[in-house]
Every structure is written in C-alpha cells, then in structure tokens.
Design an enzyme around this catalytic site. Structure first.
Site, mmCIF file in Angstrom:
data_model
loop_
_atom_site.group_PDB
_atom_site.id
_atom_site.type_symbol
_atom_site.label_atom_id
_atom_site.label_comp_id
_atom_site.label_asym_id
_atom_site.label_seq_id
_atom_site.Cartn_x
_atom_site.Cartn_y
_atom_site.Cartn_z
ATOM 1 N N LEU A 15 0.992 -1.019 0.347
ATOM 2 C CA LEU A 15 0.112 -0.266 -0.078
ATOM 3 C C LEU A 15 0.584 1.462 -0.199
ATOM 4 O O LEU A 15 1.832 1.441 0.208
ATOM 5 C CB LEU A 15 -0.874 0.633 1.523
ATOM 6 C CG LEU A 15 -1.756 -1.246 1.244
ATOM 7 C CD1 LEU A 15 -2.454 -1.197 2.617
ATOM 8 C CD2 LEU A 15 -2.715 -1.276 0.794
ATOM 9 N N ASP A 16 0.354 2.289 -0.496
ATOM 10 C CA ASP A 16 1.007 4.110 -0.771
ATOM 11 C C ASP A 16 0.088 4.231 1.074
ATOM 12 O O ASP A 16 -0.095 3.796 1.250
ATOM 13 C CB ASP A 16 0.871 4.503 -1.874
ATOM 14 C CG ASP A 16 -0.182 4.386 -2.400
ATOM 15 O OD1 ASP A 16 -1.381 5.076 -1.747
ATOM 16 O OD2 ASP A 16 -0.617 4.861 -3.505
ATOM 17 N N GLY A 17 0.664 6.064 0.870
ATOM 18 C CA GLY A 17 0.155 6.572 1.556
ATOM 19 C C GLY A 17 -1.709 6.660 2.038
ATOM 20 O O GLY A 17 -2.622 7.138 2.454
#
Length: 136
Positions: A15-17
C-alpha cells in the site's frame, strides 16, 4: 489446457500513503504472474535460452485495490515473433470480478550483454504453439 490465474493477497507493504496498492507494485504482480503463466506451460528452459526482458509495458489502472483484497491475474500470449513476445494481462478483484488493471507487455530476447537477438525456431515454437492452442 485450463490455466490457473496467479493469485495474490494485498498486504500492508503493497500500500501507499492513500491506503491502496502502489502503482509500482502492480508491475511486480504482473511479473510474478508472467512467470506463473510460463511455468504452467513448462517453458523454464525456453525462458532461460531466450533471456526475455520487458521492453515495453502499457498498463491501464481501472480500479483501486486495498488491504486484504484477493487479486486474480490472468495472462494470455498474443504474439510470438522472433524478436518479440507480447502478452495481455488482466488483474481482477476476486470477490466482485472488477477489472483493476490491464496491461500489454512486450518481451524481447536478449544476449548476456543485453543485445536483442532472433529466437531460433526451436525456442520460438513452444510460444507459437500456445497462441495456436488458445485460438482453437
């Protein structure tokens, strides 16, 4: 031959931010799915001899994927020529069947020093056979 899709479960480190799968992770998912695809056809030796590298990838992101999603990646060989092999790949959300991403990937055979070469017929033939089998 009935092929099994490559299955991946989205984990925290994918996942990213924003809480969805990072764009670059999709490239890793697609790479793993290509190896899975070729392994199902028993093409280990042909892959070693061809030393295929990605020369182009066109990826279209359609729907975000999130933590704990199960993704199914389907691969299909569409072109097998002496200097390029092209696959279509599709990432589907397992629960609802939504298309999350599609990609067209061009692979080229290279020598150890990175030069493109023409695949000999004995290496090219198994790839061509996959295409003809899938169109019957």
């Amino acid at each position: 031959m009935s092929l099994k899709p490559y299955i991946i479960n989205v984990l925290n480190y994918h996942l990213d931010g924003y809480g969805h799968v990072n764009n670059a992770r999709y490239l890793e998912f697609l790479e793993a799915a290509r190896w899975h695809f070729f392994q199902q056809y028993g093409l280990h030796e042909s892959l070693r001899a061809a030393n295929l590298v990605v020369s182009r990838i066109d990826i279209r992101y359609r729907r975000a994927t999130r933590l704990d999603d199960e993704l199914h990646i389907h691969s299909q060989l569409t072109v097998a020529q002496s200097r390029q092999i092209i696959l279509q790949q599709q990432i589907l959300h397992a629960e609802n069947g939504y298309v999350c991403a599609t990609a067209e990937v061009t692979l080229m055979p290279t020598t150890i020093d990175g030069r493109v070469f023409r695949l000999p017929d004995d290496i090219l033939q198994p790839f061509s056979h996959i295409i003809s089998t899938n169109h019957e």
